[in-house]
Scaffold this motif. Structure first.
Motif, mmCIF file in Angstrom:
data_model
loop_
_atom_site.group_PDB
_atom_site.id
_atom_site.type_symbol
_atom_site.label_atom_id
_atom_site.label_comp_id
_atom_site.label_asym_id
_atom_site.label_seq_id
_atom_site.Cartn_x
_atom_site.Cartn_y
_atom_site.Cartn_z
ATOM 1 N N PHE A 39 0.842 -1.192 0.000
ATOM 2 C CA PHE A 39 0.000 0.000 0.000
ATOM 3 C C PHE A 39 0.882 1.249 0.000
ATOM 4 O O PHE A 39 1.932 1.272 0.649
ATOM 5 N N ALA A 40 0.436 2.257 -0.711
ATOM 6 C CA ALA A 40 1.152 3.539 -0.723
ATOM 7 C C ALA A 40 0.796 4.312 0.537
ATOM 8 O O ALA A 40 -0.383 4.443 0.867
ATOM 9 N N ALA A 210 -9.393 5.348 1.770
ATOM 10 C CA ALA A 210 -10.558 4.666 1.212
ATOM 11 C C ALA A 210 -10.330 4.300 -0.255
ATOM 12 O O ALA A 210 -10.758 3.234 -0.704
ATOM 13 N N ARG A 211 -9.639 5.171 -0.996
ATOM 14 C CA ARG A 211 -9.408 4.877 -2.418
ATOM 15 C C ARG A 211 -8.498 3.670 -2.606
ATOM 16 O O ARG A 211 -8.611 2.959 -3.603
ATOM 17 N N GLN A 212 -7.598 3.420 -1.673
ATOM 18 C CA GLN A 212 -6.690 2.289 -1.829
ATOM 19 C C GLN A 212 -7.368 0.952 -1.562
ATOM 20 O O GLN A 212 -6.717 -0.094 -1.624
ATOM 21 N N PHE A 213 -8.680 0.983 -1.275
ATOM 22 C CA PHE A 213 -9.433 -0.268 -1.247
ATOM 23 C C PHE A 213 -9.416 -0.935 -2.619
ATOM 24 O O PHE A 213 -9.639 -2.139 -2.744
ATOM 25 N N TYR A 738 -5.765 -4.924 4.046
ATOM 26 C CA TYR A 738 -6.186 -3.534 3.856
ATOM 27 C C TYR A 738 -6.762 -2.955 5.141
ATOM 28 O O TYR A 738 -6.425 -1.826 5.528
ATOM 29 N N VAL A 739 -7.623 -3.726 5.811
ATOM 30 C CA VAL A 739 -8.247 -3.234 7.043
ATOM 31 C C VAL A 739 -7.185 -2.986 8.105
ATOM 32 O O VAL A 739 -7.198 -1.952 8.796
ATOM 33 N N GLU A 744 -3.847 0.870 11.132
ATOM 34 C CA GLU A 744 -2.529 1.365 11.556
ATOM 35 C C GLU A 744 -2.291 2.786 11.065
ATOM 36 O O GLU A 744 -1.758 3.624 11.798
ATOM 37 N N GLU A 745 -2.697 3.061 9.812
ATOM 38 C CA GLU A 745 -2.507 4.405 9.282
ATOM 39 C C GLU A 745 -3.306 5.426 10.079
ATOM 40 O O GLU A 745 -2.796 6.493 10.425
#
Length: 831
Positions: A39-40, A210-213, A738-739, A744-745
């Motif tokens: 993930f970015a 949300a977009r990186q979903f 992803y979750v 964490e983010e």
């Protein structure tokens, strides 16, 4: 990824939390664990560079100013006064303020005395000088005159040097304030804009999360493209160990059936042929035996006893009429094998090997529905940014900070303008003080030089007189400077001192944070928790410490009590839809028959044929017997030998003819019969060795094929169900990554508040270290100079007397001083 500390147990809505049984690692070997997604980072790198005042030579002076202010203001932080000022300014009592500012009031009183005393002293000096009462000359010369003059000169010189040091320090600190004012003023809107960017970026960063979903979505969609082939390959690999041996046994049994039928038909044909030939051979053998017995029993036959015995034994050995019939078995196997087992097994293998393609075709519709379900973004993630605390006010905060940055510029420019006025006033006063210093130094220099060159103390010396006048000018200038100097010192002292003791000291000790943390001290409009809509109060001191450590707003503002992150990360409805669609994945393997109807009829006929019940031992018993009991070839040779040994030519010819006939019988009838017996032996041996096991194998193959015909669909469904669960676990593994990453983010990286603590630290450095310290050092140095003006004036006035001529007293005892005069010397005129 690590879970955030203190968070409740996650309701991820993933496969592991669903009612699906978790398949074991071995059962999911074909799919394997999910790959690691990259993930970015959504959090933007923000780090406000700290401002630090570098150490310098003026640090001791700053320390002296802080020490003096600490002695002036010994009272603790006035929490009650500030509380009243912020909440109810009208309730603020003047006596309380005066009591708190007692040290400053005392210093202001001293400044007032100085302000009144110095001009009054200067006025008195002017009056005294106008009446020639002070600042005149030394009345008489005495022994201590030189000592007094030297002491005054030394004191004045020392005072002037110290005054010069104070002026230099005042110049340096004033210039430092002026130099730091510009960058400090510019840093205010820059910091406000930086904070505005911090606030504005929070919703954008959450939207980026949300977009990186789409990253796990895209990976799942890619894997779903080949899920049909993957499922078919798994079915093929797991059923291969069952299907291939079954097809191989069918093929082997079909071949054995063909061979057995061939041997049985050969056996039947050979048996019939042997019986027919035996019926023809028996009369011929009997005729030959009778003829030979007749010849060999003639009286003239010499040496015929042995041949007579052999001829008498000439008869058929095996009785092929005793062979058991196999027509019933052949009748049961009539038409077998009806099926082409090789082609059938080849077709079934082709069907089984095309199972991946068949699975892809059969699951295409379900896969399309799955892809549609995966392509939708969960509603919870779409509201992730909108529901975040303060996100609705983020634009207002950002706009307000931007407006504050723009609105602060006029006031900051005004502050710079007034600072320029202060700097100009300070430069003028310092320059005037330098004039005092210059007058003192020049006066001392000229006066000392004039005294050194003066021969008579009572005589006037121009340089000494000029020095005295410069000292008096310096004293007068000091009186003139006293009032503006002490006013500037007092104003700067009251402003800078209160900033240092009320703001900077409380800031450095954390008293300001403690004041803000105490309930009721701040009005509701300044309460951080109220402004952010948080359910519990946030400790400003703790928040500041955590921000300095680089903590995120989640931890600092304790948003776990105000924002249900797990609810927005709960995608159970989303995964339930995927699970429902995955349950519809089915692959029909009923087309895999393993055994065609014709092949089944062939094997059933073989099983019911009774092939194993044929008495092969009876066949072998006749086969082991010779066709003829006597070796016909040996008997023919014996007859030929007897024919040559006979003396009776006719008898010899008859014996030779009998030998030829016997050989002809052997070639034409015995040898073919022996060939049929060998052929019969081959078929009997083959059937006797394979028939018992063939029946058992046929029963087993039929039973296995029948079982697999019903078991393969169930096994395929079980394998497919397990693979679906493995597939769901794998795909949900991507979503779980992803979750966990979003959690964490949000809790550790998004909206790091280091710029907030950095802005506070930089603000303290700018206000206290860059501005307040040199500001306070400036008025301290000016106060130093103001105090030194008093001894400077006194010593200058006193020292000025000693640079003028010494008056000599007349013979009269009058107390009035008379002007010194010189009686002219009478000289003779030369005529």
């Amino acid at each position: 990824m690590a879970r955030a500390r203190g968070l409740p147990a996650p309701l991820l809505g993933l496969a592991l939390a669903l009612s699906l049984p978790a398949p074991g690692a071995a059962a999911c070997g074909s799919l394997g664990p999910p790959e690691r997604l990259a993930f970015a980072p959504a959090a933007r790198a923000r780090w406000l560079a700290p401002r630090v005042r570098p150490p310098g030579p003026l640090d001791p002076l700053y320390g002296a100013a802080r020490g003096f202010l600490a002695a002036v203001q010994r009272n603790p932080f006035p929490a009650e006064l500030v509380k009243a000022l912020l909440n109810e300014p009208a309730s603020l009592r003047l006596e309380e303020v005066v009591r708190y500012e007692a040290g400053y009031v005392a210093c202001a009183a001293v400044a007032a005395l100085y302000l009144l005393g110095m001009p009054a002293a200067g006025l008195c000096l002017c009056c005294c000088r106008g009446r020639r009462r002070c600042g005149g000359r030394v009345k008489t010369e005495h022994k201590a005159l030189a000592c007094q003059r030297g002491a005054l000169v030394a004191f004045l010189l020392g005072t002037t040097v110290v005054l010069l040091v104070g002026v230099a320090c005042a110049f340096a600190t004033s210039q430092r304030v002026h130099a730091e004012m510009g960058p400090s003023v510019e840093a205010v809107p820059e910091t406000l804009l930086s904070l505005g960017g911090l606030v504005a970026d929070v919703p954008q960063e959450l939207q980026a999360l949300a977009r990186q979903f789409s990253l796990p979505q895209q990976r799942v969609l890619e894997e779903l493209d080949g899920v049909g082939v993957s499922l078919g390959s798994t079915l093929h690999s797991q059923l291969r160990s069952t299907v291939h041996p079954a097809l191989a046994s069918v093929l082997s049994l079909g071949h054995a059936l063909q061979v057995s039928v061939d041997h049985l038909q050969a056996l039947n044909a050979t048996s019939v042929g042997l019986q027919e030939r035996q019926d023809d051979l028996r009369p011929a053998v009997g005729a030959h035996r009778d003829h030979l017995l007749a010849l060999l029993q003639e009286p003239g036959c010499r040496g015929c006893a042995d041949a007579l015995g052999m001829a008498g034994a000439l008869e058929l050995g095996a009785d092929f009429s005793q062979l058991p019939p196999v027509a019933d078995v052949l009748l049961r196997l009539k038409g077998a094998p009806e099926a082409n087992f090789s082609r059938m097994v080849r077709e079934e293998n082709s069907t089984f090997n095309n199972l991946p393609l068949l699975a892809a075709l059969q699951t295409a519709d379900v896969v399309r529905e799955l892809q549609k379900a995966v392509a939708r973004q969960p509603e919870e993630l779409r509201t992730l940014a909108r529901a975040f605390p303060g996100s609705e006010a983020a634009s207002r905060w950002s706009q307000a900070l931007g407006e504050a940055a723009r609105g602060s510029r006029p006031y900051l420019r005004e502050a710079q303008r007034y600072e320029r006025y202060r700097w100009i006033a300070g430069c003028v006063l310092c320059s005037a003080l330098l004039l005092v210093v210059a007058c003192n130094l020049l006066g001392l220099g000229l006066g000392t030089w004039g005294l050194a060159t003066r021969e008579d103390p009572s005589h006037a010396e121009p340089r000494a007189e000029a020095g005295a006048r410069l000292l008096m000018a310096g004293a007068g200038l000091g009186f003139l400077l006293a009032a503006p100097l002490v006013l500037l010192v007092l104003a700067a002292f009251l402003l800078g001192g209160n900033v240092q003791t009320l703001v900077c000291r409380g800031w450095a000790r954390g008293e300001l944070y403690e004041f803000a943390d105490t309930p009721g001290n701040l009005p509701a409009s300044l309460n951080l928790s109220h402004l952010l809509g948080l359910r519990k109060n946030v400790s400003v001191r703790l928040a500041y410490q955590q921000c300095r450590e680089g903590a995120a707003l989640w931890r600092v503002l304790q948003l776990n009590d105000s924002y249900d992150l797990e609810r927005h990360l709960d995608i159970s409805q989303y995964t339930a839809k995927l699970r429902q669609e995955l349950r519809r994945l089915q692959v029909d393997v009923r087309d895999l028959d393993l055994l065609s109807p014709a092949a089944r009829r062939d094997l059933e006929a073989l099983r019911r044929s009774g092939l194993e019940q044929v008495p092969y031992a009876d066949f072998l018993a006749q086969i082991r017997k010779p066709v003829v009991t006597v070796d016909v070839e040996t008997l023919a040779q014996e007859l030929e030998g007897l024919a040559r040994a006979q003396g009776n030519v006719a008898l010899g010819l008859q014996l030779q003819e009998a030998a030829r006939a016997l050989r002809s019988l052997y070639r034409e009838r015995v040898l073919p019969q022996q060939g049929l017996v060998a052929k019969l032996n081959l078929s009997v041996q083959a059937l006797a060795s394979t028939a018992p096991g063939l029946q058992v194998e046929t029963s087993e193959v039929l039973g296995r094929v029948t079982y697999l015909k019903g078991d393969l669909p169930a096994r395929a469904a079980s394998i497919l169900r397990n693979e679906s669960e493995c597939l769901l676990a794998r795909e949900m593994g991507y979503f779980s990554q992803y979750v966990a990453w979003v959690r964490e983010e949000v809790t550790q990286h998004i909206a790091t508040c280091q710029p907030l603590s950095g802005a506070l630290d930089n603000g303290r450095v700018l206000l206290c270290d860059m501005l307040a310290d040199p500001w306070n050092a400036t008025w301290l140095c000016l106060a130093w100079c103001a105090l030194l003006l008093v001894p400077s004036v006194v010593f200058a006035v006193k020292a000025a007397k000693y640079f003028r001529p010494v008056r000599k007293r007349l013979s009269s005892t009058s107390s009035e001083e008379t002007q010194l005069f010189t009686i002219p010397r009478v000289t003779a005129l030369t005529l």
